[in-house]
Design a protein around this motif. Structure first.
Motif, PDB file in Angstrom:
ATOM      1  N   ASN A  71       0.854  -1.183   0.000  1.00  0.00           N
ATOM      2  CA  ASN A  71       0.000   0.000   0.000  1.00  0.00           C
ATOM      3  C   ASN A  71       0.893   1.237   0.000  1.00  0.00           C
TER       4      ASN A  71
ATOM      5  N   ALA B 133      -1.543  -7.044   1.928  1.00  0.00           N
ATOM      6  CA  ALA B 133      -0.621  -6.480   2.913  1.00  0.00           C
ATOM      7  C   ALA B 133       0.792  -6.926   2.597  1.00  0.00           C
TER       8      ALA B 133
ATOM      9  N   GLU C 296      -0.459  -1.000   6.926  1.00  0.00           N
ATOM     10  CA  GLU C 296      -1.067  -1.046   5.602  1.00  0.00           C
ATOM     11  C   GLU C 296      -2.521  -1.473   5.614  1.00  0.00           C
ATOM     12  N   ARG C 297      -2.867  -2.413   6.508  1.00  0.00           N
ATOM     13  CA  ARG C 297      -4.220  -2.970   6.557  1.00  0.00           C
ATOM     14  C   ARG C 297      -4.679  -3.062   8.014  1.00  0.00           C
TER      15      ARG C 297
ATOM     16  N   GLU D   9      -8.063  -4.962   8.862  1.00  0.00           N
ATOM     17  CA  GLU D   9      -7.926  -6.403   8.673  1.00  0.00           C
ATOM     18  C   GLU D   9      -7.037  -7.008   9.753  1.00  0.00           C
TER      19      GLU D   9
END
Length: 247
Positions: A148, A224, A231-232, A235
């Motif tokens: 990302n 990710a 980044e996530r 999640e």
């Protein structure tokens, strides 16, 4: 040692990755603190923690973390870390397994460095001392660790805030670390391994090995890279929370 302490309940101590500090956990801080007491220290030399005069060693960092548990009056805690922070968590498991009630390993590995990787760490340490780290270290690392790329700016900011002496110290400590596979094999504690599916630095096979060694659960996060909490974050919290609350 500087640390951030939020939430209540089961203590969860999370160790940050290389060339970062405890701010890497900010994107997941609220989500995790809703369920546990989240403690995120700045490891020695990074963030607002001093480096000190000790020679480079992850065992020294582990001793710092056991000392933090003592200072906080915590007999046991769930510990975890991302990348270098995972190496620190494994060092704590070697030093004081009786203080650990569970372990969360994020985009890290149990194996020691091969000679080429060790030589590269020592070269980075020497260059950091000689030149500083901006902008070349982030230039090298970001394309490998992040999927990302919208996170590039904040991760670069964190990296370039770290002192050159601390970057060199940590690289030498990691280069000298021992293989942790025997430490993890047959651990009698709960373990969760979380790994970015697109990690360009450490392939998913290393996470599978960790899960097998610890007899733990494995959560692979699509989209990710090497820093899933950054980044996530949603999640990551969704993967970790059921394991935390079921303990």
């Amino acid at each position: 040692m500087h640390y951030t302490d939020t939430g209540s309940g089961t203590p969860l101590v999370l160790f940050h990755g290389f060339c970062l500090d405890s701010r890497m956990w900010d994107p997941v801080r609220d989500g995790l603190s809703a369920h546990v007491r989240l403690i995120t220290p700045d490891q020695r030399g990074f963030g607002r923690s001093p480096l000190g005069d000790d020679p480079p060693s992850l065992e020294t960092v582990a001793a710092d973390m056991v000392g933090l548990l003592d200072d906080l009056g915590l007999e046991r805690a769930v510990i975890g870390g991302c990348s270098m922070g995972g190496y620190v968590a494994m060092a704590v498991l070697r030093a004081a397994p009786e203080r650990v009630s569970g372990v969360l390993l994020v985009d890290t590995k149990a194996r020691e460095d091969v000679p080429e990787a060790k030589a590269n760490r020592l070269a980075v340490a020497a260059r950091a001392e000689r030149e500083g780290t901006a902008p070349w270290l982030a230039d090298q690392m970001l394309p490998t660790i992040l999927v990302n790329r919208s996170c590039d700016g904040i991760v670069r900011e964190w990296m370039e805030a770290q002192p050159r002496e601390s970057v060199a110290w940590a690289q030498r400590a990691m280069a000298d670390r021992v293989d942790s596979r025997e430490t993890l094999r047959g651990l009698d504690i709960d373990a969760l391994v979380v790994h970015g599916e697109a990690d360009g630095l450490m392939p998913v096979e290393l996470a599978e090995e960790l899960a097998e060694l610890t007899a733990g659960k494995l959560a692979v996060l699509p989209g990710a890279g090497h820093l899933p909490p950054v980044e996530r974050p949603e999640e990551f919290v969704a993967a970790v929370t059921p394991w935390l609350t079921a303990r």
